[in-house]
Design a protein around this motif. Structure first.
Motif, PDB file in Angstrom:
ATOM      1  N   UNK A 107       0.844  -1.196   0.000  1.00 32.30           N
ATOM      2  CA  UNK A 107       0.000   0.000   0.000  1.00 32.30           C
ATOM      3  C   UNK A 107       0.876   1.242   0.000  1.00 32.30           C
ATOM      4  N   UNK A 108       0.481   2.235  -0.797  1.00 33.12           N
ATOM      5  CA  UNK A 108       1.174   3.523  -0.866  1.00 33.12           C
ATOM      6  C   UNK A 108       0.162   4.641  -0.652  1.00 33.12           C
ATOM      7  N   UNK A 109       0.577   5.716   0.045  1.00 32.33           N
ATOM      8  CA  UNK A 109      -0.309   6.826   0.393  1.00 32.33           C
ATOM      9  C   UNK A 109       0.380   8.142   0.053  1.00 32.33           C
ATOM     10  N   UNK A 110      -0.367   9.049  -0.520  1.00 29.80           N
ATOM     11  CA  UNK A 110       0.103  10.422  -0.670  1.00 29.80           C
ATOM     12  C   UNK A 110      -0.956  11.354  -0.091  1.00 29.80           C
ATOM     13  N   UNK A 115       3.634   7.911   2.258  1.00 23.99           N
ATOM     14  CA  UNK A 115       3.809   6.744   3.108  1.00 23.99           C
ATOM     15  C   UNK A 115       3.613   5.477   2.313  1.00 23.99           C
ATOM     16  N   UNK A 116       4.207   4.404   2.783  1.00 25.18           N
ATOM     17  CA  UNK A 116       3.974   3.121   2.135  1.00 25.18           C
ATOM     18  C   UNK A 116       4.140   1.992   3.143  1.00 25.18           C
ATOM     19  N   UNK A 123       6.280   9.600   6.241  1.00 24.88           N
ATOM     20  CA  UNK A 123       7.125  10.780   6.420  1.00 24.88           C
ATOM     21  C   UNK A 123       6.436  11.806   7.309  1.00 24.88           C
ATOM     22  N   UNK A 124       7.153  12.884   7.633  1.00 26.95           N
ATOM     23  CA  UNK A 124       6.688  13.826   8.657  1.00 26.95           C
ATOM     24  C   UNK A 124       5.410  14.549   8.262  1.00 26.95           C
ATOM     25  N   UNK A 125       5.170  14.730   6.960  1.00 28.06           N
ATOM     26  CA  UNK A 125       4.009  15.495   6.513  1.00 28.06           C
ATOM     27  C   UNK A 125       2.788  14.631   6.252  1.00 28.06           C
ATOM     28  N   UNK A 126       2.890  13.320   6.435  1.00 24.21           N
ATOM     29  CA  UNK A 126       1.763  12.430   6.168  1.00 24.21           C
ATOM     30  C   UNK A 126       0.638  12.688   7.168  1.00 24.21           C
TER      31      UNK A 126
END
Length: 766
Positions: free
Chosen positions: A431-434, A475-476, A497-500
């Motif tokens: 899974x990947x997230x933006x 994120x992933x 990451x910090x901004x997720x």
């Protein structure tokens, strides 16, 4: 202990390979059976007979010690099942009058239905000998069972001199199925649960324990040639009334209560627009919690607590929104004026989406050492979309999108995920997230409690929302598992990451990456053993922030054995190196700004169900633990006893207590006690009265704290509730709740909130 009556048959079944399930023909009979638990109508003689005679858990495919059969047919509008469950000792049958879904420890019969025959989801319908219902949806993607799902179906049970009988009618309108012409194919498993010294899972099929996908092994059934999903329509008007009395007891002089009475009419509509697509609409819903949440202790915790969803509108087909990560957690939408939801599933394509507003906006601000909640007194708009394609039993691909926005804030999430099972032993998840998040100055002011930023008490949450130049997050997640009958090995890696930000979901930690690997070995007992299952589990993990600074490194291991009286004995230990709190809260750095602490603690869990209606559990924990508030290592002790018991078939008592104590250099830092007691009298299947008491008592040694704290904090919450449920949507609730607290400024517990409430709803089915 219940054992097979034929040792030879047992050995032959255990040694044989798991046979492929044979297809089952469900006959069409136009006449509808009367659901009264009698099974005395001639119509049942023409039904398909299915033997439930194979123990699949905790043993693997041995002959059942009791006789059970199901009689099954359909009439185009409903599925009818009659269960005849024999028992050589009927006095030992475990059956109680309980609220819906609260009967898991009773004797049960029922079935699982994969109505789309995709091996991805299964409806579960179970009934105890008194006719009390339990239903849920099993999700193969997440391996979760959503017991909050409630269908409208009929059942009736009756205990007999030689066992018990149950009749069931499941309207096809509660299932999603292929609406094409001609014979249709589903997958079904017929089950009986027999809880005595062991809790036996008895099935009409053989179950391969070498295959982690149980839904995939369910046998096919064919029939339903004339079944159609017409435009089923459910209209549920509701009226909620609440008389609330509140007061601010922080003042030196406690004021009188201020009263407010609120009348809220509402409307829920469920419409099957097409045979494959369902539309849900709610207008001015009462989304208050009817039943109090279970008490949770958070005296030495820097991350926000998780509470499950309980509200009907969001629970309808909620599994359609599921992915490997929790990106849609609808308890974030606290008080909407309206909600619209559409769900659809056809030929491997699953779609779900909802839109809802909210009278207020509560935002979880995550970090790598803690998280906090920011509340904005302004409305927000919330939306989620989910699409999944199930190519076959082995491959699923999905995507999720969410948005939350108000005047001073916006968060958008887009994610893609997949699950692949190249063999029955191997599972790969990706899974990947933006994300894109924007906070304006008003949001930052709320984090600072409206203080100017230059005089704000800086902590991690303030720093996280101030970073205007870092709005896009990534994120992933990746995991692999190899699962055999006797062992499994697994590994996973996640990076946020910090901004997720996933503000419509529940992700409470960011700015970290974590690698986990582990191993589990299982033993299976036989007729000569006093135990039936045992397993040893161990894993190792390590976490860093995105700058590569170490956050945590841990190894944990435990051993569990299951034995007589449905008992569980489990012991384990954890060895963890972790960072403490930041010395300079105005900096996010870890190295040189935190200390590294070593935690070592041991724990034990005991559980048993020695007789009908009795459950006893005990969790013990002791060892070194970080004192978060004071940034040092202490000695922590936890004792968590649980006792549930029934007095007869109608009255249930549930008692839970948590005792937690932290010491430093031989002196007490804090002692916390949390008690949760619930007393329920179930008049019958449809109605009950319940009293809930939740008491929190925390004592702190002020001399052992860096910051100022109250030496004593007490809180008491009570709720008295009467409920009548004709079905899950036609309900009447009447109740009273109050809460109060005591701190160093108050001499005793003083109430600050009292509420009298009533809710009525009625479901019109067309």
């Amino acid at each position: 202990m219940i054992r097979s009556t034929s040792l030879i048959c047992t050995l032959l079944l255990s040694a044989a390979a798991v046979a492929a399930p044979q297809p089952i023909e469900i006959p069409f009979i136009e006449q509808a059976a009367i659901i009264d638990g009698k099974i005395d109508e001639p119509i049942w003689q023409s039904a398909q007979e299915i033997l439930i005679d194979n123990v699949t858990w905790p043993h693997e495919n041995i002959a059942s010690p009791v006789s059970t059969k199901a009689l099954v047919y359909e009439n185009g509008e409903a599925l009818f099942i009659a269960f005849i469950a024999k028992d050589p000792t009927p006095k030992e049958i475990r059956a109680h009058y309980r609220d819906r879904d609260k009967i898991w420890n009773d004797d049960l019969v029922g079935l699982k239905i994969d109505s789309l025959n995709t091996s991805q989801n299964a409806y579960q319908f179970f009934i105890n000998p008194l006719g009390v219902q339990l239903d849920s949806i099993e999700n193969e993607l997440t391996k979760n069972e959503n017991s909050s799902w409630n269908g409208i179906w009929s059942s009736k049970g009756e205990i007999t001199p030689d066992g018990y009988r149950v009749e069931v009618k499941i309207p096809l309108r509660v299932l999603n199925f292929n609406d094409s012409q001609g014979t249709k194919q589903m997958a079904m498993e017929f089950l009986r649960f027999l809880p005595r010294d062991e809790r036996l899972r008895i099935s009409n099929m053989q179950l391969d324990h070498n295959n982690s996908c149980w839904i995939c092994q369910m046998p096919a059934v064919s029939g339903f040639a004339s079944a159609k999903q017409s435009n089923n329509l459910t209209i549920t008007p509701a009226l909620a009334i609440a008389h609330t009395q509140t007061r601010d007891i922080d003042d030196a002089v406690v004021p009188d209560f201020e009263s407010d009475t609120d009348y809220e009419p509402g409307l829920d509509v469920k419409w099957a627009v097409t045979p494959d697509t369902t539309l849900n609409l709610t207008v001015n819903p009462d989304f208050s919690q009817v039943e109090a949440d279970t008490g949770q202790l958070s005296v030495n915790n820097s991350f926000s607590l998780f509470f499950p969803e309980k509200r009907a509108f969001f629970l309808e087909n909620s599994d359609y929104f599921s992915s490997h990560l929790n990106l849609v957690h609808t308890r974030n939408v606290s008080a909407p004026d309206y909600g619209i939801k559409a769900t659809s599933s056809k030929q491997g394509h699953t779609f779900a989406g909802f839109i809802a507003n909210d009278d207020s906006t509560h935002v979880l601000v995550p970090g790598n050492l803690g998280s906090s909640i920011v509340s904005l007194e302004q409305k927000s708009e919330n939306a989620a979309l989910r699409y999944r394609y199930d190519a076959n039993d082995q491959l699923s691909i999905g995507t999720t999108g969410t948005i939350r926005q108000s005047e001073d804030y916006r968060n958008q999430v887009l994610s893609i995920d997949s699950k692949y099972r190249p063999t029955k032993h191997d599972t790969i998840k990706l899974q990947a997230i933006t994300t894109d998040t924007q906070y304006d100055q008003h949001f930052i002011d709320e984090v600072c409690d409206d203080d100017p930023i230059e005089s704000c008490e800086i902590d991690e949450s303030v720093l996280r929302v101030q970073n205007h130049g870092d709005q896009q997050g990534l994120g992933y997640y990746a995991s692999y598992e190899h699962n055999r009958k006797h062992w499994r090995a697994f590994g996973s890696y996640r990076n946020y990451d910090a901004a997720l930000r996933a503000d419509l979901g529940f992700i409470s930690q960011v700015d970290f990456n974590k690698f986990v690997t582990g191993f589990e070995y299982r033993w299976y007992g036989d007729e000569s053993n006093w135990w039936n299952r045992a397993n040893w589990y161990s894993d190792w993990d390590i976490s860093h922030n995105e700058d590569g600074e170490l956050l945590e490194k841990e190894v944990q291991s435990n051993f569990k054995v299951q034995g007589p009286l449905q008992s569980i004995i489990q012991v384990g230990f954890d060895h963890r190196k972790r960072t403490g709190q930041r010395h300079d809260e105005t900096l996010l750095e870890i190295d040189g700004n935190t200390d590294m602490f070593t935690e070592n603690f041991q724990w034990m869990y005991l559980e048993m169900k020695p007789r009908a209606g009795v459950f006893a559990g005990l969790r013990l924990n002791t060892g070194n633990k970080l004192d978060i508030a004071n940034n040092r290592l202490g000695q922590r002790y936890i004792v968590k006893p649980t006792l549930n018991f029934n007095l007869g078939r109608h009255f249930e008592v549930k008692l839970r207590h948590t005792y937690e104590r932290l010491e430093h250099d031989g002196e007490n830092v804090y002692t916390a006690n949390l008690s949760d007691a619930r007393f329920t009298y179930q008049f019958g299947i449809n109605s009950y009265v319940r009293l809930a008491l939740i008491n929190l008592d925390i004592e702190r040694n002020q001399h052992k704290y860096i910051d100022d704290v109250d030496s004593r904090y007490k809180k008491l919450s009570t709720q008295l509730l009467y409920a009548y449920k004709l079905n899950p949507e036609t309900v009447l609730f009447v109740g009273y709740s109050d809460s109060g607290y005591q701190d160093d400024d108050l001499s005793d517990i003083t109430k600050d909130n009292k509420t009298f409430f009533a809710k009525f709803s009625y479901a019109w089915l067309r």
